[in-house]
Each structure stands twice: as structure tokens, then as C-alpha cells.
Design a protein around this motif. Structure first.
Motif, mmCIF file in Angstrom:
data_model
loop_
_atom_site.group_PDB
_atom_site.id
_atom_site.type_symbol
_atom_site.label_atom_id
_atom_site.label_comp_id
_atom_site.label_asym_id
_atom_site.label_seq_id
_atom_site.Cartn_x
_atom_site.Cartn_y
_atom_site.Cartn_z
ATOM 1 N N ILE A 76 0.756 -1.466 -0.238
ATOM 2 C CA ILE A 76 0.170 -0.085 0.252
ATOM 3 C C ILE A 76 0.707 1.085 -0.399
ATOM 4 C CG2 ILE A 76 -1.627 1.389 1.378
ATOM 5 C CD1 ILE A 76 -2.950 -1.608 1.869
ATOM 6 N N THR A 77 1.755 1.097 0.550
ATOM 7 C CA THR A 77 2.889 2.058 0.593
ATOM 8 C C THR A 77 3.634 2.210 -0.776
ATOM 9 O OG1 THR A 77 4.697 0.978 2.141
ATOM 10 C CG2 THR A 77 2.956 2.772 3.495
ATOM 11 N N ASP A 78 4.127 1.600 -0.845
ATOM 12 C CA ASP A 78 4.789 1.684 -2.426
ATOM 13 C C ASP A 78 3.867 2.042 -3.502
ATOM 14 O OD1 ASP A 78 6.318 0.088 -1.350
ATOM 15 O OD2 ASP A 78 6.698 -1.427 -2.283
ATOM 16 N N ARG A 79 2.223 1.597 -3.209
ATOM 17 C CA ARG A 79 1.583 1.650 -4.603
ATOM 18 C C ARG A 79 1.024 3.691 -3.850
ATOM 19 N NH1 ARG A 79 -0.921 2.645 -8.893
ATOM 20 N NH2 ARG A 79 -2.573 2.784 -9.050
ATOM 21 N N ILE A 80 1.725 4.404 -2.847
ATOM 22 C CA ILE A 80 0.962 5.519 -2.719
ATOM 23 C C ILE A 80 2.256 6.580 -2.907
ATOM 24 C CG2 ILE A 80 0.289 7.228 -0.109
ATOM 25 C CD1 ILE A 80 -1.139 5.259 1.238
ATOM 26 N N ALA A 81 3.296 6.080 -3.111
ATOM 27 C CA ALA A 81 4.458 6.486 -3.323
ATOM 28 C C ALA A 81 4.096 6.512 -4.921
ATOM 29 C CB ALA A 81 5.631 5.665 -2.865
ATOM 30 N N ASP A 82 4.285 5.416 -5.575
ATOM 31 C CA ASP A 82 4.040 5.651 -6.976
ATOM 32 C C ASP A 82 2.446 6.466 -7.176
ATOM 33 O OD1 ASP A 82 5.833 3.239 -6.750
ATOM 34 O OD2 ASP A 82 4.098 2.105 -7.718
ATOM 35 N N LEU A 83 1.312 7.080 -6.960
ATOM 36 C CA LEU A 83 0.545 7.671 -7.544
ATOM 37 C C LEU A 83 0.335 9.135 -6.376
ATOM 38 C CD1 LEU A 83 -2.482 5.929 -6.021
ATOM 39 C CD2 LEU A 83 -1.830 5.679 -8.190
ATOM 40 N N ILE A 84 1.664 9.204 -5.866
ATOM 41 C CA ILE A 84 2.829 10.693 -5.436
ATOM 42 C C ILE A 84 3.858 11.515 -6.638
ATOM 43 C CG2 ILE A 84 4.094 11.843 -4.029
ATOM 44 C CD1 ILE A 84 1.944 10.580 -1.263
ATOM 45 N N ASP A 85 3.755 10.217 -7.011
ATOM 46 C CA ASP A 85 4.803 10.504 -7.727
ATOM 47 C C ASP A 85 4.421 10.961 -9.014
ATOM 48 O OD1 ASP A 85 7.870 10.105 -5.914
ATOM 49 O OD2 ASP A 85 7.370 7.674 -6.775
ATOM 50 N N GLU A 86 3.556 10.124 -9.780
ATOM 51 C CA GLU A 86 2.647 10.373 -10.800
ATOM 52 C C GLU A 86 2.040 11.841 -10.729
ATOM 53 O OE1 GLU A 86 0.034 8.931 -14.162
ATOM 54 O OE2 GLU A 86 0.444 7.344 -13.013
ATOM 55 N N GLU A 87 1.149 11.774 -9.625
ATOM 56 C CA GLU A 87 1.064 12.692 -9.409
ATOM 57 C C GLU A 87 2.125 14.129 -9.582
ATOM 58 O OE1 GLU A 87 -2.077 15.294 -6.703
ATOM 59 O OE2 GLU A 87 -0.392 14.198 -5.836
#
Length: 64
Positions: A6-17
Motif C-alpha cells: 500500500i505504501t509503495d502504491r501511494i508513493a507511485d501515485l504521488i510520484d506520478e501526480e
């Protein structure tokens, strides 16, 4: 989904944003497709954070 996933997914989403918002600053805004993607990223990020909070709450109250 495990906590680290979940935290990896959040980091990926933040990076793309971040990439979208940075590109928008340098290119005078977002295209309609980019605006749609940004809204989807925000929705997914909210859902992932909510999932993480639920998981953390469950771990606090789990008696096992």
C-alpha cells in the motif's frame, strides 16, 4: 494487500501526480487527458490512504 504494498502504491501515485503537476507548470497547464488522469490519481490516492488507515486501525485492535 500488505502494508508495504500500500505504501509503495501511494508513493507511485504521488510520484506520478508530481510529474503531472510539474509538467503543467512548465507547459502552461494540463491537457484534458492529463486533467482526467490527475483526478483519477487523486481518487486512487484517497482510496489507498483510506485502505492504509483501515489496515493500521485493524492492526491496533487485532487480538491475535
Amino acid at each position: 494487500m500488505a502494508g508495504h504494498e500500500i505504501t509503495d502504491r501511494i508513493a507511485d501515485l504521488i510520484d506520478e501526480e508530481y510529474r503531472l503537476r510539474t509538467a503543467a507548470l512548465h507547459h502552461g497547464g494540463l491537457t484534458p487527458d492529463e486533467r482526467t488522469r490527475l483526478k483519477e490519481l487523486e481518487r486512487q490516492l484517497d482510496a489507498a490512504v483510506a485502505m492504509l488507515h483501515r489496515r493500521q486501525a485493524l492492526s491496533v485492535f487485532d487480538d491475535d
